[in-house]
Write an enzyme that holds these catalytic residues in place. Sequence first.
Site, PDB file in Angstrom:
ATOM      1  N   ARG A   1       0.869  -0.879   0.098  1.00  0.00           N
ATOM      2  CA  ARG A   1      -0.179   0.327   0.008  1.00  0.00           C
ATOM      3  C   ARG A   1       0.627   0.979  -0.300  1.00  0.00           C
ATOM      4  NH1 ARG A   1      -5.026  -1.575   4.372  1.00  0.00           N
ATOM      5  NH2 ARG A   1      -6.525  -3.045   2.774  1.00  0.00           N
TER       6      ARG A   1
ATOM      7  N   LYS B   1     -19.600 -13.863   3.246  1.00  0.00           N
ATOM      8  CA  LYS B   1     -20.612 -12.613   3.554  1.00  0.00           C
ATOM      9  C   LYS B   1     -21.988 -12.510   2.219  1.00  0.00           C
ATOM     10  CE  LYS B   1     -19.630 -11.495   7.992  1.00  0.00           C
ATOM     11  NZ  LYS B   1     -20.383 -11.933   8.877  1.00  0.00           N
TER      12      LYS B   1
ATOM     13  N   GLY C   1      -8.914  -7.173   0.316  1.00  0.00           N
ATOM     14  CA  GLY C   1      -7.866  -7.685   0.500  1.00  0.00           C
ATOM     15  C   GLY C   1      -7.229  -9.021   1.105  1.00  0.00           C
TER      16      GLY C   1
ATOM     17  N   GLY D   1     -14.124  -2.661   0.139  1.00  0.00           N
ATOM     18  CA  GLY D   1     -15.012  -2.257   0.186  1.00  0.00           C
ATOM     19  C   GLY D   1     -15.512  -0.949  -1.083  1.00  0.00           C
TER      20      GLY D   1
END
Length: 401
Positions: free
Chosen positions: A36, A197, A358, A382
């Site tokens: 990152r 999920k 991720g 997200g």
Amino acid sequence: MNLKIISSVDLKGKKVLLRTDFNVPVKDGAVSDDTRIRESLPTIKLLIAAGARIAIVSHLGRPKGGVNPEFSLKPVAQKLSELLEQPVMTLDDCVGESVKSTVSVLPEGGIVLLENVRFHPEEEANDPEFAKKLADGFDIYVSDAFGTVHRAHASTAGVSAFLPSYAGLLVEKEVRVLSSLIENPVHPVCLIVGGAKVDTKIGILEKFLTLADSFLIGGALANTFLAAQGVKIGTSLFEPEKVPVAKKFLEAAKAAGKTVLLPVDAVIAAEVAAGTPVSAVTISEVPDNMKILDIGLESRKLFAAEIAKSKTIIWNGPMGLNEIPEFAEGTRAVGVAVSEATASATKTSGAASVLGGGDTIDAIHALNLDEKSFTHISTGGGAMLEFLEGKDLPGVKVLMI
């Protein structure tokens, strides 16, 4: 999307507050994965070359709104200094007179890394007074933290009420690439989703009912969809309350004439642990006391064949519990298939591939798959999903013309 971009601004001598996503793993006081940090180097180098005075603000981990040395950004400053081959100062806070006075005397091209912005509870509350304090003493705000633009925090959105705000090179690239997937994708479009999920993936599945030609669903996410088809999944992880949501999507996809591929076989085990005995079965033969922990060999072949036919591939989420070697081969097979499809991009059969999340990126690294063999690896999990769903992202909205 029309963004205000930093490359269009005269930066010489300007005091720039740069928001990056330096939320990196730190082990034994040192950064263990600098991915990152490296992603924001082009923007940082542009600011240096332009003669800006740069203060970088970021978060690290979840310190829960209090000072915690475990989440200090000082190890990040050391790594950034190594990568830039120039000194990077640090401060013990991200607001206040010490920040203002330090930035005012920075040489052109000089850098200071401010302390973790989440040491202040006002950050995640997007408190306007705190955002004003962040902005104090600066001329320009630059957002280069795509991984956080879906959060309405003080350092990602609130500060823009007090400073002229621009997109850094990374945010500009992310928005450009992801916008192309919505506005003008090359067909056939294949959407691959995994993870656990339903809530985090159903939005993009529904959005792409009109954009994608095929859907490949794996991971624990697939278990809920299998249950929606009446398949017995043993003691596998799934979301019983989301079965109606999964069923509704499957019905809508069928009505729209879309291809939806779910696992046809699986790697199963009684326990989630390295070294545990595993076996492979067809999806209709999962024993009541076993868990589905990866897609099986036939599923891998089925998924790979669909990927090979596609010209645009979007992938978010692993195909199994890839942290454990026994359950990593499904994710590896998909990664190799996507990589091979991308490698032939110079041919008429080639594909553009966009990866995000991720867990997906961690899997790519753990399985030693070459990042360069994919067209684009998004720095936002997200944020990528919400952008592709068509949601307004607070940290992008404030950068628009």
